[in-house]
Scaffold this active site. Sequence first.
Site, mmCIF file in Angstrom:
data_model
loop_
_atom_site.group_PDB
_atom_site.id
_atom_site.type_symbol
_atom_site.label_atom_id
_atom_site.label_comp_id
_atom_site.label_asym_id
_atom_site.label_seq_id
_atom_site.Cartn_x
_atom_site.Cartn_y
_atom_site.Cartn_z
ATOM 1 N N ASP A 232 9.372 3.197 1.941
ATOM 2 C CA ASP A 232 8.162 3.956 2.261
ATOM 3 C C ASP A 232 7.899 3.777 3.752
ATOM 4 O OD1 ASP A 232 5.645 4.925 2.766
ATOM 5 O OD2 ASP A 232 4.698 4.023 1.012
ATOM 6 N N LYS B 242 2.447 11.230 7.208
ATOM 7 C CA LYS B 242 1.682 10.977 8.427
ATOM 8 C C LYS B 242 2.253 11.671 9.674
ATOM 9 C CE LYS B 242 -0.981 7.142 6.773
ATOM 10 N NZ LYS B 242 -0.629 6.075 5.856
ATOM 11 N N PHE C 262 0.856 -1.185 0.000
ATOM 12 C CA PHE C 262 0.000 0.000 0.000
ATOM 13 C C PHE C 262 0.890 1.232 0.000
ATOM 14 C CE2 PHE C 262 -2.255 3.621 1.612
ATOM 15 C CZ PHE C 262 -3.427 3.575 0.878
HETATM 16 C C1 LIG Z 1 -0.871 6.144 4.369
HETATM 17 C C2 LIG Z 1 0.197 5.611 3.500
HETATM 18 C C3 LIG Z 1 0.484 6.180 2.249
HETATM 19 C C4 LIG Z 1 -0.352 7.281 1.637
HETATM 20 O O1 LIG Z 1 -0.390 8.452 2.383
HETATM 21 P P1 LIG Z 1 -1.567 9.512 2.118
HETATM 22 O O2 LIG Z 1 -1.200 10.681 2.999
HETATM 23 O O3 LIG Z 1 -2.856 8.861 2.513
HETATM 24 O O4 LIG Z 1 -1.550 9.854 0.675
HETATM 25 C C5 LIG Z 1 1.556 5.669 1.526
HETATM 26 N N1 LIG Z 1 2.298 4.650 2.004
HETATM 27 C C6 LIG Z 1 2.053 4.077 3.196
HETATM 28 C C7 LIG Z 1 2.927 2.970 3.679
HETATM 29 C C8 LIG Z 1 0.982 4.516 3.988
HETATM 30 O O5 LIG Z 1 0.712 3.923 5.150
#
Ligand SMILES: *Cc1c(COP(=O)(O)O)cnc(C)c1O
Length: 420
Positions: free
Chosen positions: A227, A269, A141
């Site tokens: 990520d 985040k 994700f």
């Molecule tokens: C939440 C998340 C995203 C996307 O972030 P948004 O601010 O919702 O666009 C990308 N990668 C990971 C691992 C995430 O948990």
Amino acid sequence: MPSTKDSISLEDNFGAHNYHPLPVVLSKGDGVFVWDPEGNQFYDFLSAYSAVNQGHCHPKIIAALKAQAETLTLTSRAFYNDVLGPYEKFVTGYFGFDKVLPMNTGAEAVETAIKICRKWAYEKKGVPENEAKIIVCTNNFHGRTTTIISFSNDPDAQNNFGPFTPGFIKIEYNNLEQLSMALEDKSVAGMLVEPIQGEAGVMVPDSNYLQKARDLCHQNNALFIADEIQTGIARTGSLLAVCGDCSCEGHCERQPDHYVKPDLLILGKALSGGVYPVSAVLADADIMNVIKPGQHGSTFGGNPLACSVAIAALEVVQDEHLTSNARHLGEIFREKMHNLKEETGLITEVRGRGLLNAIEMDESAGSHTAWDICVRLKENGLLAKPTHGNIIRFAPPLVMTEEQLHECIEIISKTVREFV
Ligand SMILES: *Cc1c(COP(=O)(O)O)cnc(C)c1O
């Protein structure tokens, strides 16, 4: 102020139905607690998908927001502003990289990393034009843009949103053999990976996986892209999940076997403590410098408000020792969940690191168990949300005390027992 019932019906009537929320309305937050309009108090065990690591409405972060909001909020990057530079110096020092490229949401930062990686491949590695490929993992994700969903394998994320962006190779997560084979393709620019797969259900890879994956990438002149939007910033009991066992609270001269430094680090985040959308890509100069004026940007990226908030949010992580707290509480939490697993037989697996944990429910108990337990947890004063499959993720704010954690463990244990 609208009631719980009114708020839900307003969202149902006037909002797009792109989410399926738990039936609870939140109107106030403070630290580890949130309240509904009727005044019921809940422990937050989602933390807005780990954006609120520092706790709801942290006074230091809110103070930074207020002060900056009254001074200067947005200049665009057409001009310099006097907060971006200090923030860039601070955040690069904090995570140990030469350079940062500021964006707003997580998905934008992932897009940014993909663009930097491709450009690097053409300009530094010599991949022929339009042939660059990026290796990704199944059940990933990384966000919701058209390019990012192009390499998802979640049918809900993909169906009827095509045509998709080409240039991605999908391999199994935690599978070094497949990675090694994929890297034989000379047009591979890099590998994009979550150090722990959050949305997939808190999937923790083998302990040597990240190190080996990065080494394989480097042996094949490909970039290793982490990520850490969900796993980063103290969530897993270290500053970054790629820090492994190192629990220091800021950039340190880590032993190479303790720290799998990525070539591109993606944050979002909790970079703002959930106060404001702030995301970033960090890299050293030889990689970041492939981006030249006019080639990438964002109107809001690097705005003074975002920069002030992010500095405060990162200071809180250090001041309040959130990495060691997450590490310590995580160990207690998993031990108690293991006990619950033995006792009830309803849980098939307990996994996680720091305060990013999950329990997987036995399918024989019904495919809706995770959802039903979350609804019952809400009635018992604790908010959590199922992830893919029959899995419940538990990710409270990292400012939780040990005493509060024990109270939460009681609520969870009592609730799960009601399903035996
Ligand atoms: C939440 C998340 C995203 C996307 O972030 P948004 O601010 O919702 O666009 C990308 N990668 C990971 C691992 C995430 O948990």
